[in-house]
Design a protein around this motif. Structure first.
Motif, short mmCIF file in Angstrom:
data_model
loop_
_atom_site.label_atom_id
_atom_site.label_comp_id
_atom_site.label_asym_id
_atom_site.label_seq_id
_atom_site.Cartn_x
_atom_site.Cartn_y
_atom_site.Cartn_z
N LEU A 6 54.23 63.03 87.48
CA LEU A 6 54.97 62.45 87.98
C LEU A 6 56.78 62.55 87.46
O LEU A 6 56.67 62.49 85.79
CB LEU A 6 54.86 60.99 87.78
CG LEU A 6 53.90 60.12 89.04
CD1 LEU A 6 52.19 61.25 89.41
CD2 LEU A 6 53.47 58.76 88.95
N CYS A 36 49.36 62.40 84.01
CA CYS A 36 50.73 61.52 84.58
C CYS A 36 51.96 62.26 84.00
O CYS A 36 52.47 62.13 85.26
CB CYS A 36 50.17 60.20 84.88
SG CYS A 36 48.39 59.80 85.77
N GLN A 37 51.61 62.40 83.33
CA GLN A 37 52.85 61.97 82.30
C GLN A 37 54.26 63.55 82.68
O GLN A 37 54.85 63.88 83.68
CB GLN A 37 53.14 62.36 80.95
CG GLN A 37 52.90 61.06 80.22
CD GLN A 37 54.51 60.04 80.28
OE1 GLN A 37 55.18 60.39 81.00
NE2 GLN A 37 54.48 58.86 80.38
N ALA A 79 55.04 56.63 85.53
CA ALA A 79 53.42 58.23 85.09
C ALA A 79 53.16 56.95 83.81
O ALA A 79 51.76 56.55 84.78
CB ALA A 79 54.14 58.90 84.37
#
Length: 764
Positions: free
Chosen positions: A452, A448-449, A324
């Motif tokens: 992903l 993103c965390q 991420a």
């Protein structure tokens, strides 16, 4: 102004162009020209005027007229295909010429001043009905000419979403053209009073000839896009899969570049052959390789290092992060890239290298911003049938954005990039895309965390000698498997295959079979399969059964004691002697230097040829070249003596103080021209060109600098970014180091040339 215009939508630019054509005008007149009728179009006009007012480009004055900033008016030379108003075109006419036009029109005026006559003529031509009446009474050839000229300048592009700034006003037309004189005598056409220059049609006359049914283009509503129901969760799910795959591919691409830096082309950038090698090693497509290379270079993970592109220290820290965090850094770079990284071909269809250092492309950045804006304005719960169908919307929101010549569908390459990065999922903006559109770094990292998964630190080993890692492997796991096995596939799941060659590669790197088995067992889900253990042990048994050493020269003899003495001799330690057999020594020093060292130590070796025979040494006597005689001095005196005598006499006769005063009083001397070409030596432009165009000879540098200073045409031999050579003739040269802006006659367009890629200069 240059920063504001690219960010305006199509209706904003259309309203501004119409206002530039009319000049200060009431809102009602502007609406009539744009064909505003109905609530929706009126709301669109108000919204466009509000946006232009927010940027201080358009404002209402105290008289109820809409006015615009002067620099904005200069953005169009012929707004709506209209020339300047009649008052401006007739400003240089004499009062008598204006009187003759009024007499020809049959218009009477109460005053005799120039201003009164000009006002009367403008009032007459501002009435569309009166102009139409005059044209109706004109000869047929004049009517055809006027209608042709009015229609000639109003040609619109095939796509109404295209926005262009039209060319210079006027058309080449002499007053001897059939029907032209009749129109010139009545002010329907205007030419310089000296009958010089192009013939121009006043804006009032053109509008009258176009008729009351003609309206300027105005599209207040964005074009419709085929849509399909998509929930935010579905868009994020699709984006998560794409982003996860790209993060894994990007890590593989950069790992390949770190282990084996790609070589740059002579013209700059990473060529197609190197990208093909990287894509094959990382198991990904060309577009992914380009996207990873460009974003990583812009993020500072890669840098030019001489003739290569190598990983930086920042890459080492980036490789240790979670997927991420890695993707966040690449997405931030993509958002601000001054180019479209997936552009693979130029306008001539030639393959472009990656990381070529091309001039910044503001239109490419605007296209990316337009894509995010278009996707963000889709109806809630709806997504485009495909990301490529967002192209018309991008052109509407950012009409000045650059489209790639390789795209058959507008902005198709850019839409593909957005899909690969997880910015768009199922035709809708994902949470990653929403964070990019809002330019919110914290929201981007959080998205993103959330989408992903964390890096995978374990692998499943199969009896078919494969290792499978689901998700994105950690840097340590990927490094271990890359050392012992060959990568076969990447993406959401990566596959490695073991073979005797891959295991031998690990053994060659200094790893023992026990260490290999222990490291693989530490990351294995369960026990290692028996076939893999057998492969490691079998390969280790045959590894190193023979050895190869390097030797610059070999010493051999029949006495083992003598060779042992040489190997232990302190004065011969510099030879790096090593005993391979009782009668064989190897030296790391070439043959001639080894023989010389042995002889200096008191031994008497002989040299052998490559076929094993003794080499016979022959002494070669060195001889100097025949000296060139000194030139004779006048009168038969030797050159050296005559010169000495003349020098002493000259110094005695010269008054040094008078000579210094004479030199100080002398005017500065202009640079002398080259006798061969007539071009002056040592100009400032020549110094600038020589500093950047290092491949040019001194003569070519002077030729190019002279053409820039004098505004002359010049022909150059140019090596493009793709490595191809072309010969181009340039005009209107504008030097902006390290670039040269010029009109290219080969492409019939204004182009930017890099000075370092110019390999030759010739007169045009």
């Amino acid at each position: 102004m240059a920063l504001v215009l690219p960010g305006l939508a199509l209706p904003h630019l259309q309203v501004a162009e119409a206002l530039a054509a009319l000049g200060p005008t009431p809102r009602a007149a502007l609406g009539d020209l744009l064909g505003v009728s109905g609530t929706e179009s009126a709301r669109g006009l108000d919204e466009a005027l509000g946006t232009l007012a927010d940027h201080a480009l358009v404002w209402p004055d105290g008289e109820g007229l809409l006015r615009m900033a002067a620099p904005l008016r200069q953005a169009w030379q012929t707004p709506l295909g209209l020339d300047a108003p009649l008052a401006r075109l007739l400003a240089d006419m004499t009062s008598e010429e204006l009187r003759r036009m009024l007499v020809a029109l049959g218009v009477r005026t109460t005053g005799n001043t120039k201003q009164q006559r000009l006002t009367a003529l403008v009032d007459h031509h501002s009435d569309a009905e009166r102009v139409a009446e005059v044209v109706a009474g004109a000869p047929a050839v004049t009517r055809e000419l006027l209608e042709r000229l009015a229609g000639h300048e109003t040609e619109q592009p095939e796509s109404q979403t295209e926005f262009t700034i039209l060319g210079a006003p006027g058309v080449p037309l002499s007053d001897s053209e059939p029907g032209a004189r009749w129109a010139l005598e009545r002010g329907l056409l205007v030419q310089d009073h000296r009958r010089y220059g192009a013939t121009r049609m006043p804006a009032e006359v053109a509008l009258a000839l176009r008729g009351a049914d003609w309206h300027a283009p105005f599209e207040p509503v964005p074009p419709s896009v085929r849509s399909t129901p998509v929930t935010p969760a579905e868009a994020d799910q699709e984006a998560a899969a794409a982003a996860t795959a790209f993060a894994a591919h990007a890590a593989s691409v950069l790992a390949v570049c770190s282990a084996s830096p790609p070589t740059r082309l002579k013209s700059g950038g990473v060529g197609a052959r190197e990208m093909s090698r990287i894509g094959k090693a990382a198991q990904c497509d060309d577009i992914v390789v380009r996207l990873a290379l460009e974003t990583a270079y812009h993020a500072g993970l890669l840098a030019r290092d001489g003739s290569q592109v190598a990983a930086t220290k920042g890459y080492d820290a980036w490789a240790q992060r979670e997927p991420a965090e890695q993707l966040t850094a690449l997405l931030q770079a993509w958002r601000t890239l001054p180019l479209t990284p997936a552009q693979a071909r130029d306008e001539d269809g030639k393959v472009l290298p990656a990381i070529a250092g091309s001039p910044p492309c503001e239109g490419c950045a605007q296209a990316r911003d337009g894509l995010l804006t278009a996707a963000a304005h889709l109806p809630a719960g709806q997504g485009a049938k495909s990301a490529a169908e967002l192209g018309p919307l991008v052109a509407w929101y950012r009409p000045l954005a650059d489209q790639l010549p390789q795209d058959s569908t507008p902005f198709a390459t850019l839409a593909r990039e957005a899909e690969l990065l997880g910015v768009v999922g199922r035709g809708a903006l994902s949470c990653i895309g929403a964070a990019l559109q809002a330019d919110d770094v914290e929201a981007l990292a959080a998205a993103c965390q959330r989408l992903l998964p964390t890096a995978t630190r374990a692998a499943r080993f199969g009896a078919d000698l494969t290792a499978v890692v689901t998700g994105t492997p950690s840097a340590q796991l990927a490094s271990l498997l890359d050392t012992v096995a060959d990568r076969e596939a990447g993406g959401t799941a990566s596959v490695w295959r073991f073979s005797p060659g891959s295991v031998r590669r690990a053994l060659d790197a200094g790893r023992t079979p026990e260490a290999i088995a222990a490291d693989l067992a530490a990351v294995a889900v369960g026990a290692l399969p028996q076939p893999l253990t057998y492969l490691i042990n079998d390969t280790a048994r045959s590894h190193g059964r023979m050895r190869v050493t390097s030797a610059a020269s070999v010493i051999h003899g029949e006495e083992p004691a003598l060779l042992a003495e040489l190997a232990a001799h302190r004065k011969l330690a510099g030879l790096g002697l090593r005993l391979l057999a009782p009668t064989v020594l190897v030296s790391r020093i070439p043959l001639d230097k080894t023989v010389a060292a042995l002889r200096a130590a008191g031994y008497a070796p002989v040299a052998e040829s490559a076929d094993g025979t003794v080499r016979v040494e022959q002494n070669r006597h060195r001889r100097a070249a025949t000296p060139v005689p000194h030139p004779r001095a006048p009168g038969g005196t030797s050159s050296r003596q005559g010169t000495s005598a003349r020098t002493k006499g000259s110094l005695a006769a010269v008054d040094v103080g008078a000579l210094a005063a004479k030199l100080q009083a002398a005017p500065p001397v202009a640079p002398e021209p080259d006798p061969a070409s007539g071009i002056p030596f040592g100009t400032d432009t020549e110094e600038i060109v020589a500093g950047h165009a290092r491949l040019l000879s001194l003569t070519d540098v002077r030729q190019l600098a002279h053409a820039i200073d004098k505004g002359q045409d010049v022909t150059i031999e140019y090596v493009a970014a793709s490595g191809s050579r072309t010969v181009r003739t340039l005009s209107e040269l504008d030097l902006d180091p390290p670039y040269l802006y010029a009109w290219c006659h080969l492409r019939d367009d204004e182009r930017v040339f890099t000075l370092s890629r110019i390999h030759g200069v010739m007169p045009a």
